[in-house]
Design an enzyme around this catalytic site. Structure first.
Site, PDB file in Angstrom:
ATOM      1  CG  ASP A  78      12.162   1.969  -4.728  1.00  0.00           C
ATOM      2  OD1 ASP A  78      12.728   1.541  -5.746  1.00  0.00           O
ATOM      3  OD2 ASP A  78      12.506   1.644  -3.569  1.00  0.00           O
ATOM      4  CE  LYS A  96      10.799   0.876  -0.398  1.00  0.00           C
ATOM      5  NZ  LYS A  96      11.498   2.008  -1.039  1.00  0.00           N
ATOM      6  CE  LYS A 141      14.108  -0.738  -0.799  1.00  0.00           C
ATOM      7  NZ  LYS A 141      14.398   0.407  -1.674  1.00  0.00           N
TER       8      LYS A 141
END
Lengths: 290, 308
Positions: free
Chosen positions: B145, B208, B244
């Protein structure tokens, strides 16, 4: 006020009280409240189990702050509730009268309610001293017990005594640091909603007291079974209801406080043991040298 | 390197041609998702799906190997009193904790995601970001991430941000790359949309919303804009990109609203942990409490569910 100059009547909307706010029930349901002549006085929110669930979440959230507030502060806030109620005496007398009480009885009930608030405000920094103890033990320990709030208390307020009975059950719980969710009298719900406004004006933090209106039969089971409620107070004398409450409350071993057949108007119905009923005893063993 | 070659579809697109976002329309549309009535069996299925999509996260300065191990235990044993529950998708930790998490999760088929690139600010030289990414992957991270350089993005240096994502993409090797836009710092939905397009063209496997360190974190409108960007990118290139939302989704009810939005924006193909995740730490327990409520009819208390 006759003729063309008469005002459009401004009727009050009676709503419920959750987390310091006054929403309508999430279910959108209501029931008409009638006076003895069958005239509709007001539409009352018919609270749902989801309203109850939301109230418990609010009460749980408010618990750490309220239970750790100083006794002095809690006492002051409860005294403030009495002050606010004093200022709105006429409104409460009128509401009780509207729901069938005589003017004289209504006045007596409101006065007794204010006095009861003052009574418990005084106990806020005293019940600990009365109920706590230093215990004799036969080892090298300093052993003492103190009171701690049990947590979230659900209250099925008495049906008959719609203001005094309501307050007489809420205040001993909150003065001891608990937060509560209350179901108002089904037959006389008006004062409970107005009392929520008094709480709001008295700086009682949101979520400490949550007041719902609705059908007792529908909500009792929820009040008794919710796993995040630590104690339940009820005043219903029906043995079947009592049995249902006891069984549902057993799942998470709630404290069950039965206040059936209490005459709330009497002096002996106010005492510090009502505070103790929603307290836990914490005992500490502290090692000391011989 | 064949995998990366396929993913790196592009070059920096002309971001001035990215459609503008109708903010009021997005607000109204996302409010609409919250009015759907999801009844019992569907609700239970939705809750189970939410569980399977959770990236159980701990990203704190005070994290210790012990705490990460405990979180991994929680990931494996969500609530053993209810057999047959799905497990969470991944555990999300800092790079230094990847090894610990990998070992603790064993063969349980739960992925290890690691934040990287000087999370959460992203304020570090590229060289260090690349090195951090490689270390996390070497330690065994299945997913990375990364955060974008918001400063560069906001001053219009899109090429810099694009190159950086592409470089990290390459450093990831076979690991999946999730690109955190940190929408709370981008300011407008137009920028969110542009950053989404940029990240996808640079090779992101997932986009995300947030680090969880900045407020506002994930919101329904922001997520909707990103889902729409994913949809249009799919129409344009034929490549699916995952989504996400992270930060601030702590109730089961809200998570179900997110699923409704996913279903009605991208469709059923995206409704698996392979294409949709929730970054959350406290959501799992609320979902478990709701599932238990559905099974017993009784509202639950956090006292009866392990914290982590």
């Amino acid at each position: 006020m006759a003729g063309s100059t008469s005002r459009v009547p401004v009727e009050k909307t009676y709503k419920i009280y959750i987390d310091g706010k006054f929403p309508r029930t999430e279910s959108g349901r209501f029931f008409p409240l009638e006076d003895s002549d069958g005239e509709v006085i007001a539409n009352i929110c018919r609270g749902s189990r989801k309203d109850f669930r939301n109230s418990v979440v609010a009460a749980r959230k408010a618990f750490p702050g309220w239970s750790s507030a100083s006794a002095y502060l809690r006492g002051q806030i409860i005294y403030r509730i009495a002050e606010m109620l004093e200022g709105r005496r006429e409104q409460f007398i009128a509401e009780l009268h509207l729901q069938g009480l005589s003017k004289r009885r209504a006045k007596k009930e409101v006065d007794a309610t204010i006095d009861r608030l003052i009574y418990y405000a005084g106990w806020s920094d005293k019940y600990q001293q009365v109920f706590s103890a230093v215990n004799p033990v036969s080892s090298s320990h300093f052993n003492f017990s103190v009171m701690e709030a049990t947590g979230v208390v659900s209250v099925l307020a008495p049906n008959e005594s719609s203001l005094l009975g309501l307050v007489s059950n809420i205040v001993p719980a909150i003065v001891g640091g608990n937060t509560c969710v209350v179901l108002a009298s089904e037959e006389m719900p008006l004062c409970a909603v107005s009392f929520a406004e008094v709480l709001h004006a008295a700086d009682v933090p949101g979520g400490v007291v949550n007041i719902l209106t609705g059908y007792r039969e529908e909500l009792t089971g929820q009040f008794a079974s919710h796993m995040d409620v630590n104690a339940i107070i009820y005043c219903d004398s029906d043995t079947d209801v009592a049995k249902e409450i006891e069984i549902s409350a057993a799942d998470n071993i709630k404290r069950v406080v039965n206040r059936t057949n209490t005459d709330w108007a009497q002096e002996k119905s106010q005492n510090p043991y009502l505070i103790k009923e929603t307290q836990e005893t914490k005992t500490t063993w502290h090692p000391i040298g011989s | 390197m064949s995998v990366t070659a396929i993913r790196e579809t592009g070059h920096l697109p002309d971001l001035s041609r990215v459609p503008l976002v109708d903010e009021v329309g997005v607000e109204e549309r996302s409010a609409r998702f919250q009015t759907r009535s999801i009844k019992k069996e569907s609700k239970v299925e939705a809750l189970r799906m939410v569980l399977s999509m959770i990236d159980l996260t701990t990203l704190e300065g005070q994290d210790t190997p012990g705490k990460v191990q405990q979180l991994c235990q929680k990931a494996i044993h969500l609530h053993d009193a209810m057999p047959g529950l799905p497990h969470v998708a991944a555990v999300c930790v800092y790079p230094t904790m990847v090894g610990v998490a990998k070992k603790a999760l064993g063969k349980n088929n739960i992925k290890v995601a690691s934040v990287a690139t000087a999370f959460p600010s992203g304020m570090a030289p590229r060289q260090i970001k690349l090195e951090e990414t490689r270390i996390a992957v070497d330690e065994g991270a299945d997913e990375i991430d990364m955060v974008i350089s918001r400063g560069a993005f906001l001053q219009g240096d899109y090429g810099f941000v694009f190159d950086e994502i592409a470089a990290i993409r390459e450093a990831c090797g076979d690991a999946h790359l999730k690109v955190i836009l940190e929408t709370g710092e981008l300011g407008t939905l137009d920028r969110v949309r542009r950053a989404s397009v940029l990240a996808m063209h640079a090779g992101a496997d997932f986009i995300k919303t947030s680090t969880g360190k900045i407020q506002p974190a994930a919101t329904l409108p922001v997520t909707l804009v990103m889902l729409q960007a994913i949809r249009d990118y799919f129409y344009e290139t034929g490549r699916m990109v995952g989504m996400k939302p992270a930060g601030g989704i702590s109730s089961a009810k809200l998570a179900i609203h997110y699923l409704v939005m996913l279903r009605e924006t991208l469709g059923a193909a995206w409704m698996t942990p392979a294409w949709y995740r929730f970054g959350a730490s406290s959501l799992a327990n609320d979902v478990l409490m709701q599932l238990r409520k559905q099974a017993t009819g009784i509202y639950q208390s956090a006292d009866y569910f392990s914290k982590d």
